[in-house]
Enzyme design. Structure first.
Site, PDB file in Angstrom:
ATOM      1  N   ASP A  87      -8.752   3.656  -5.246  1.00 12.51           N
ATOM      2  CA  ASP A  87      -7.930   3.528  -2.939  1.00 12.51           C
ATOM      3  C   ASP A  87      -6.621   4.446  -3.289  1.00 12.51           C
ATOM      4  OD1 ASP A  87      -6.747   2.458  -1.136  1.00 12.51           O
ATOM      5  OD2 ASP A  87      -6.908   0.304  -1.165  1.00 12.51           O
ATOM      6  N   GLU A  96     -14.251   0.943  13.168  1.00 10.37           N
ATOM      7  CA  GLU A  96     -13.054   0.176  12.843  1.00 10.37           C
ATOM      8  C   GLU A  96     -13.264  -0.974  12.001  1.00 10.37           C
ATOM      9  OE1 GLU A  96      -9.799  -1.203  13.751  1.00 10.37           O
ATOM     10  OE2 GLU A  96      -9.809   0.657  15.135  1.00 10.37           O
ATOM     11  N   GLU A 124       0.419  -1.203   0.011  1.00 15.87           N
ATOM     12  CA  GLU A 124      -0.262  -0.002  -0.219  1.00 15.87           C
ATOM     13  C   GLU A 124       1.143   1.465   0.079  1.00 15.87           C
ATOM     14  OE1 GLU A 124      -2.594   1.771  -0.345  1.00 15.87           O
ATOM     15  OE2 GLU A 124      -4.703   0.635   0.322  1.00 15.87           O
ATOM     16  N   ASN A 163      -5.314   7.480   7.840  1.00 16.04           N
ATOM     17  CA  ASN A 163      -4.851   6.901   6.919  1.00 16.04           C
ATOM     18  C   ASN A 163      -4.417   7.447   6.068  1.00 16.04           C
ATOM     19  OD1 ASN A 163      -5.745   4.460   5.253  1.00 16.04           O
ATOM     20  ND2 ASN A 163      -7.229   5.558   4.213  1.00 16.04           N
ATOM     21  N   ASN A 213      -9.139   7.747   0.595  1.00 19.10           N
ATOM     22  CA  ASN A 213      -7.869   7.745   0.818  1.00 19.10           C
ATOM     23  C   ASN A 213      -7.099   8.145   0.134  1.00 19.10           C
ATOM     24  OD1 ASN A 213      -7.399   4.094   1.278  1.00 19.10           O
ATOM     25  ND2 ASN A 213      -9.342   3.637   0.890  1.00 19.10           N
TER      26      ASN A 213
END
Length: 283
Positions: A188, A111, A15, A93, A143
């Site tokens: 994403d 969560e 990621e 994030n 994201n």
């Protein structure tokens, strides 16, 4: 267009890819590592997270002076000796840093991996003087983020809404003029190219290059059940598209897929594909 080639495999969930100092840096979720890999596939662990920390949900970027930042339960920075210290007491994030050292953080206070009901997400701004404030809200699971080369536009992936959303960046680094950049995607981690198009996942096992307004300029299918978690343009001429993937079965519920990824074989891969339009902007 040629087929994607495997640069690196045997990963957890790769990621947050960033092209930095001649290598692709990324977060190797599950194994709690920040890794850098060169164009020949030689990988080096550049930072590790506390073994008791959450194995997923963190991202990286750099301050203008080259200091590495990581997100997670807090924003941390890497000291010259390699140790990590708290930079800001903020859960986040994704992260992107503009050319002035302003840090944009996004997140949502639930969560996701535990299957909790979703709540609206946010983007927060951490300025170089240490002030932290919220600059956008009602983001449907924020994201990846990108900032244009002129530091005047921020685009964020709203994964649960299937869209990319753009904001103007004001001189004081706040966000305004919220608008839809493109819809009908499964975004994403995203990246920006020199023609202003964004590379994004479309949902399932495909990625696309999409123009503002939503026109699909290119569409690429990946092998079945291989989900593209994040994309980055890099390489010596910034014309290599790095596709970070792992096995994900769309017919299975999210908890089942996450359990398989965290306890099963390491299916994560980094694929490369040559493209014609180079990457620009931040990260």
């Amino acid at each position: 267009m040629s087929e994607p080639k495997v640069l690196l495999d045997g990963l957890g969930i790769p990621e947050s890819p960033r092209w930095h100092e001649g290598r692709l840096w990324f977060c190797n979720w599950i194994d709690r590592q920040v890794v850098a890999v060169d164009m020949d596939g030689r990988a080096e662990v550049m930072a590790t997270r506390d073994p008791d920390s959450h194995p997923m949900g963190y991202s990286i970027d750099w301050l203008p002076d080259g200091t590495l930042l990581t997100t997670g339960d807090k924003v941390r920075r890497q000291e010259p000796d390699g140790s990590m210290t708290v930079h800001a007491d903020q859960h986040a994030n994704e992260i992107v840093v503009d050319g002035h050292g302003n840090i944009y953080l996004n997140g949502a206070d639930f969560e996701f991996v535990a299957g909790a009901p979703p709540k609206p997400g946010y983007i927060k701004l951490l300025t170089p003087d240490g002030r932290l404030r919220q600059v956008a809200t009602d983001i449907e699971f924020p994201n990846g983020m990108v900032i244009t080369p002129d530091d005047r536009t921020l685009i964020v992936a709203e994964s649960f809404a299937g869209r990319l959303t753009a904001f103007d960046i004001a001189p004081d680094a706040t966000l305004s003029n919220r608008r839809v950049f493109a819809e009908g995607l499964g975004p994403d981690g995203i990246c920006l190219d020199a023609e202003g198009a964004v590379w994004s996942s479309t949902g399932g096992s495909a990625i696309a290059r999409v123009a503002e307004g939503g026109k699909i300029l290119q569409h690429i299918e990946l092998p079945e059940n291989r989900a593209p978690f994040a994309l980055m343009l890099g390489g010596p001429d910034h014309r290599t598209l790095f596709i970070l993937t792992a096995e994900w079965r769309p017919t299975d519920p999210i908890p089942t897929n996450l359990t398989r990824l965290t306890t099963g074989p390491r299916t994560g891969q980094i694929l490369t594909l040559r493209v014609s339009i180079p990457g620009v902007g931040r990260p």
